[in-house]
Design an enzyme around this catalytic site. Structure first.
Site, PDB file in Angstrom:
ATOM      1  N   ASP A  52      44.370  27.013  26.622  1.00 48.08           N
ATOM      2  CA  ASP A  52      42.939  26.716  26.755  1.00 48.08           C
ATOM      3  C   ASP A  52      42.487  25.776  25.643  1.00 48.08           C
ATOM      4  O   ASP A  52      42.719  26.057  24.463  1.00 48.08           O
ATOM      5  CB  ASP A  52      42.118  28.003  26.673  1.00 48.08           C
ATOM      6  CG  ASP A  52      42.361  28.931  27.846  1.00 48.08           C
ATOM      7  OD1 ASP A  52      42.125  28.506  28.983  1.00 48.08           O
ATOM      8  OD2 ASP A  52      42.787  30.083  27.618  1.00 48.08           O
ATOM      9  N   ASP A 174      44.070  28.832  36.245  1.00 46.13           N
ATOM     10  CA  ASP A 174      43.144  29.781  35.627  1.00 46.13           C
ATOM     11  C   ASP A 174      41.684  29.641  36.050  1.00 46.13           C
ATOM     12  O   ASP A 174      40.923  30.582  35.871  1.00 46.13           O
ATOM     13  CB  ASP A 174      43.244  29.681  34.095  1.00 46.13           C
ATOM     14  CG  ASP A 174      42.672  30.907  33.393  1.00 46.13           C
ATOM     15  OD1 ASP A 174      42.622  31.985  34.015  1.00 46.13           O
ATOM     16  OD2 ASP A 174      42.270  30.794  32.227  1.00 46.13           O
TER      17      ASP A 174
END
Length: 1029
Positions: A52, A174
């Protein structure tokens, strides 16, 4: 010993020699895949890390591995470790996704290491998948920003790795739901397929049962057709390894212990468990190939843990083929190698034409709260997108050169915007400190782009060698704060229009004076209005003691891709002061109050000031529409069971299906001036709105202000705007997908599976990127609401629209962020958010023309800047242009110049002069408008004023491949609509792009071109990827 030799000494001489040979002889792409066995179940192990670019830590903290008390994650160590392990064995594979991180790492490497990495890429051992600057969110992102952030990553890969660095697969493992527009864009990038992890649990159960986890997704069935189709697969375990087979240093699963002499030998049991997992998974997939994702968030910081155990797993499982007649074959693979085998299987695939919103992972847990979470950040990201486009345009139109450093300055904002599209950034699902970091990066990038715009205006505004004073920008117009306009009695305002059409725009400047004279670009007197700053606005803490007591309101008219200059001077005239000042209009409790211009009439309740009805005066259509702002209490809970799921950053779960009503009412008030009429509505001390009707406009503007949301009752709240109309909608409503195509929605319904609805409100919320509307075909009437940022909403009852504006919650929803969504603002009492909606009513046939044009003008709003001057118009106009356009005539009304920028770095086709990148888009859909939905042709011949175009080369949407070289994989479907199976994905130039340079655009089509100029400037030489955002 040189650096290359040192690396070889560290990584073992034979390994480095093999890597050198592979870099020269091996090939990337589908030909580099490890071999499979067609008569067996092939298990494709995909080593990967999901990194991320900000979530619990900032992007920099994640890269360096700092703040490990929050989360033990350091991306630089992942890449260091993986490269070493790949060199040890040519059969090993690894994929990398987030180029924001890889570019940071690459900048730190010496040439010797870069050579080694290029060898791994060229051999297919290291493959870049997706290739964007981040893995963007799909609900809150605008298509313009999605294209930009992918193009940024693609360009880094192209410049450093060439064709072997070009991604062929989308990898959205995701994001919390999936947009059809995203699939369409991926197909237009030239991707062969897409894999993702999250879909609604009910949908997933049906697909597992029906063996439809893989499909052909029609990304634009109404408009672009087959060229927007994309093969799409749902991963079996989100993006995790199968249970028991996570071999990371941070995992608890047992390693493979294969020494018979030791007591904990477990090979037989491990292989047995693995074969069982493979066979169970294979039941739900169509071919004899299955994929297993061997990795997760920030794993592989010590890659040896993984590869040592995966090597053993492959070895011992495959040994059973000989000893036990096993039909399981395990291999290192990548998503593209897996996709290639699916294509080789020559199967017929089911199709899908809708999207994957909303997403729920269990009953009562709909991920629809993040559609609105951090509404202020969402608005800032949207506004900054327009700022970036204007910055790139001005750099191109002014033909700035290396001496201006514009490429580097623009790159800083590009990278900041790229990171901000991440699925834990604009989504609003990050920690507060990380949200602050995203906003800081955007602010810094804007300041760097202001330097570029100043340099550009310094070239474009002067008529001769006369120097032009620097411009300043203000960021807080929406709360009536701008130090420059408040403290200067005389100044010029230069307004830039980033749209290729002539645009009119209402300007509201915060001022301290009581009367002003405004002169336009042609020395004409501009009509103005003065309205007082409301007490509600004065109480917003972020104004920081602003001196403005009034807003100066007037209309500007701007040329396409150009600017106009307005001269503003404080006046002491009592006559002007009286004429300009808006006056209060009485509202009588027992009478309706009517607000009207030449296009619209609106009726308000005389007691409360709430909207009751509106009439389109041109068509005579009258609609009962009651509008208010109310709120839900967020559900409290501890996540121990699905029924105890609380509302949080991700999840929207209201406490009841009926929103809370206000316990007391406040009187409304109205104000009327020569240019704008306003009705002030107070729902509570912390919820207010101003409804405006400007002269000549065909919409009503609603400016809402929400906050600080009180929490002294220990209850979180989710605030919505609600419109109740008299339309008969039969459960149907419509929302946009990422600002482009319209999606049909139906309450309590999913087109491809039977829904068991557990949340009647949250389960009917969808992303609203820019618009939502209702239609009543019997009345031939459409009611449309436009928004200024991404929000969530739906139609919970027939004839009704509700849009969530702001939320403040006191419970974490247990999905990883680890803190409640509790934004406290500058004074730590609670964030106040302000935004706008635009509403209109029209016939169904005429409504697209309204919302398409207004949508473009909203997201690409003109940008004002200011400069001090004591010159009057006559003197100023001798030295400076007061109006200027970058193009000789406006673009057609259905065409938008999506991209105009100088190409920073080596271009695809070699060029002796500085090349440009241009994207043109047709922004209407098929059948929306009788005229504007038709194909349209734009001539680039003599279009621009600063330069002429010599030739163009058409590229894919991501600007990393000539369109003539695009050749995508072909797929069969059960609906058998893909008839041209041999050639349908081979795209060639549709006309000769020399001579007249005529570009034809079909509805919803975006075409991308590398442009060579006649007598252009020298090619820029700098490496834009050497800067840091």
């Amino acid at each position: 010993m040189n650096a290359a030799a040192i690396i070889c000494a560290v990584y073992f001489v034979t390994t480095c020699q093999a890597a050198t040979i592979r870099s020269k002889d091996a090939k990337c792409g589908y030909g580099s895949c490890n071999p499979v066995k067609d008569d067996m179940i092939n298990v494709h192990l995909v080593p990967h890390t999901h990194d991320d670019v900000g979530w619990l830590k900032t992007v920099d903290q994640y890269y360096y591995g700092s703040k490990n008390g929050i989360q033990n994650a350091g991306v630089q160590y992942v890449l260091d470790s993986v490269i070493k392990e790949l060199l040890a064995d040519p059969t090993r594979r690894f994929i990398y996704v987030e180029i924001a991180f890889f570019a940071r790492w690459w900048r730190e490497q010496h040439d010797s290491m870069r050579h080694v990495v290029k060898g791994l890429v060229n051999s297919g051992q290291l493959e870049f998948i997706l290739g964007g600057w981040c893995m963007n969110d799909e609900a809150a992102t605008h298509y313009n920003a999605i294209i930009d952030q992918h193009s940024l990553g693609f360009e880094f890969l192209r410049q450093n790795f060439g064709e072997c660095g070009r991604p062929k697969i989308g990898w959205q493992i995701d994001p919390f739901g999936h947009s059809r527009e995203q699939a369409s864009l991926f197909a237009q990038f030239g991707f062969d397929g897409l894999f993702f992890g999250r879909l609604d649990f009910q949908d997933k159960n049906e697909r597992l049962k029906n063996i439809t986890m893989e499909m052909l997704w029609h990304g634009s069935p109404k408009n672009l057709g087959q060229k927007a189709d994309l093969f799409t697969g749902v991963l079996p375990n989100l993006y995790q390894p199968p249970s028991g087979f996570c071999f990371d240093v941070f995992c608890d699963d047992e390693p493979i212990m294969d020494d018979h002499r030791l007591h904990d030998y477990n090979v037989d049991q491990k292989v047995k468990d693995f074969i069982k997992a493979a066979e169970e998974q294979a039941i739900h997939y169509k071919t004899n190939h299955i994929v297993m994702t061997m990795g997760s968030d920030f794993l592989y910081q010590n890659a040896n843990h993984w590869y040592k155990n995966l090597d053993k797993l492959i070895k011992y499982t495959n040994m059973l083929q000989e000893t036990n007649n096993s039909n399981i074959n395990v291999l290192y693979s990548t998503p593209s190698c897996y996709l290639y085998q699916l294509n080789r299987a020559d199967q017929e695939w089911t199709t899908k034409s809708d999207d994957f919103f909303p997403y729920a992972h269990q009953n009562h847990s709909f991920w629809t709260g993040y559609f609105t979470s951090r509404a202020a950040l969402k608005g800032y990201v949207r506004e900054t997108n327009a700022f970036l486009q204007a910055c790139k345009q001005l750099d191109a139109l002014a033909m700035l050169e290396d001496i201006h450093n514009s490429t580097y300055n623009i790159q800083i904002l590009k990278e900041a915007m790229g990171v901000a599209q991440h699925h834990d950034a604009v989504s609003g699902t990050e920690k507060q400190a990380v949200a602050d970091d995203y906003a800081m990066r955007l602010a810094y990038g804007r300041s760097e782009c202001q330097k570029v715009m100043n340099d550009a205006f310094g070239r474009l505004i002067p008529k001769g060698s006369e120097g032009f004073p620097g411009l300043v920008w203000c960021d807080l117009y929406n709360i009536s704060s701008c130090s420059f306009t408040e403290t200067n009695k005389q100044f010029v305002m230069v307004v830039y229009n980033p749209v290729g059409h002539t645009v009119s725009r209402w300007i509201r400047l915060p001022v301290a004076g009581q009367a002003y004279a405004v002169i336009g670009p042609n020395n004409e007197v501009i009509e103005t209005q003065i309205s007082g700053v409301t007490e509600r606005t004065k109480g917003i803490p972020e104004r920081n003691g602003s001196l403005a007591h009034n807003d100066l309101i007037f209309k500007v008219t701007l040329p396409p891709l150009g600017f106009s200059t307005y001269f503003i001077r404080m006046s002491n005239s009592l006559v002007k002061r009286k004429y300009q000042r808006a006056v209060k209009k009485p509202m009588k409790e027992n009478e309706d109050f009517v607000m009207k211009n030449e296009h619209i009439s609106a009726k308000f309740d005389g007691k409360t000031g709430m909207l009751k009805s509106m009439t389109n005066l041109a068509t005579g259509l009258e609609l009962d529409v009651q509008q208010d702002i109310v709120y839900y209490f967020g559900h409290n809970g501890n996540c121990s069971k699905p029924e105890f799921e609380p509302s949080g950053a991700y999840i929207f779960r209201p406490n009841t299906t009926v929103p809370e009503s206000w316990k007391m009412s406040y009187p409304g008030s109205a104000e009327q001036g020569p240019l704008v009429q306003e009705v002030y509505t107070k729902f509570s001390p912390w919820v207010t709105q101003v409804t405006r009707m400007y002269e000549g406009e065909q919409y009503i503007e609603i400016e809402w202000t929400v906050g600080p949301i009180p929490i002294d009752d220990n209850r979180g709240k989710e605030v919505i705007a609600r419109f109740n109309t008299s339309l008969n909608t039969n459960k149907m409503f419509y929302t946009d997908a990422n600002g482009r195509e319209i999606q049909t929605r139906k309450r309590d319904y999913r087109p491809t599976w039977k829904l068991n609805q557990t949340e009647p409100v949250a389960g009917n919320y969808y992303p609203i990127n820019s618009r939502i509307f209702l239609q009543d075909e019997a009345k031939d009437m459409q009611f449309t609401v436009m928004t200024d940022r991404s929000q969530g909403g739906g139609s919970i009852h027939d004839g009704q629209i509700e849009i969530m504006l702001h939320r403040r919650l006191l419970h974490d929803d247990c999905l990883g962020v680890g803190e409640p969504l509790n934004e406290t603002g500058a004074d730590h009492k609670g964030l106040i958010v302000r935004g706008k909606m635009y509403i209109f009513v029209d016939t169904i046939a005429s409504s697209a023309r309204r919302h398409r044009d207004l949508g473009l003008r909203t997201y690409m709003a003109p940008i004002p800047a200011f400069a001090e001057t004591d010159m009057k118009y006559t003197e100023y106009s001798q030295y400076f242009h007061t109006t200027w356009s970058g193009i000789k005539s406006p673009l057609p009304p259905n065409v938008h110049m999506l991209t105009l920028e100088q190409w920073g770095g080596p271009s695809i086709e070699p060029s002796a002069s500085q090349p440009y990148l241009i994207r043109l888009e047709h922004f209407y859909e098929n059948g929306e408008d009788a005229e504007l939905s038709k194909p349209v042709t734009v001539s680039l011949q003599n279009l621009f004023i600063p330069f002429n175009i010599d030739s163009v080369e058409e590229l894919t949407l991501g600007a990393n491949l000539p369109m003539s070289k695009l050749d995508r994989l072909k797929w069969k479907t059960k609906e058998n609509i893909l008839t041209d199976k041999e050639n349908m994905y081979i795209v060639k130039n549709r006309e000769s792009l020399t001579g007249p340079l005529d570009i034809t655009l079909n509805p919803m089509e975006i075409r991308t071109f590398q442009v060579k100029l006649q007598s252009g400037k020298p090619v820029k030489k700098g490496d834009k990827f050497s800067v840091f955002s």
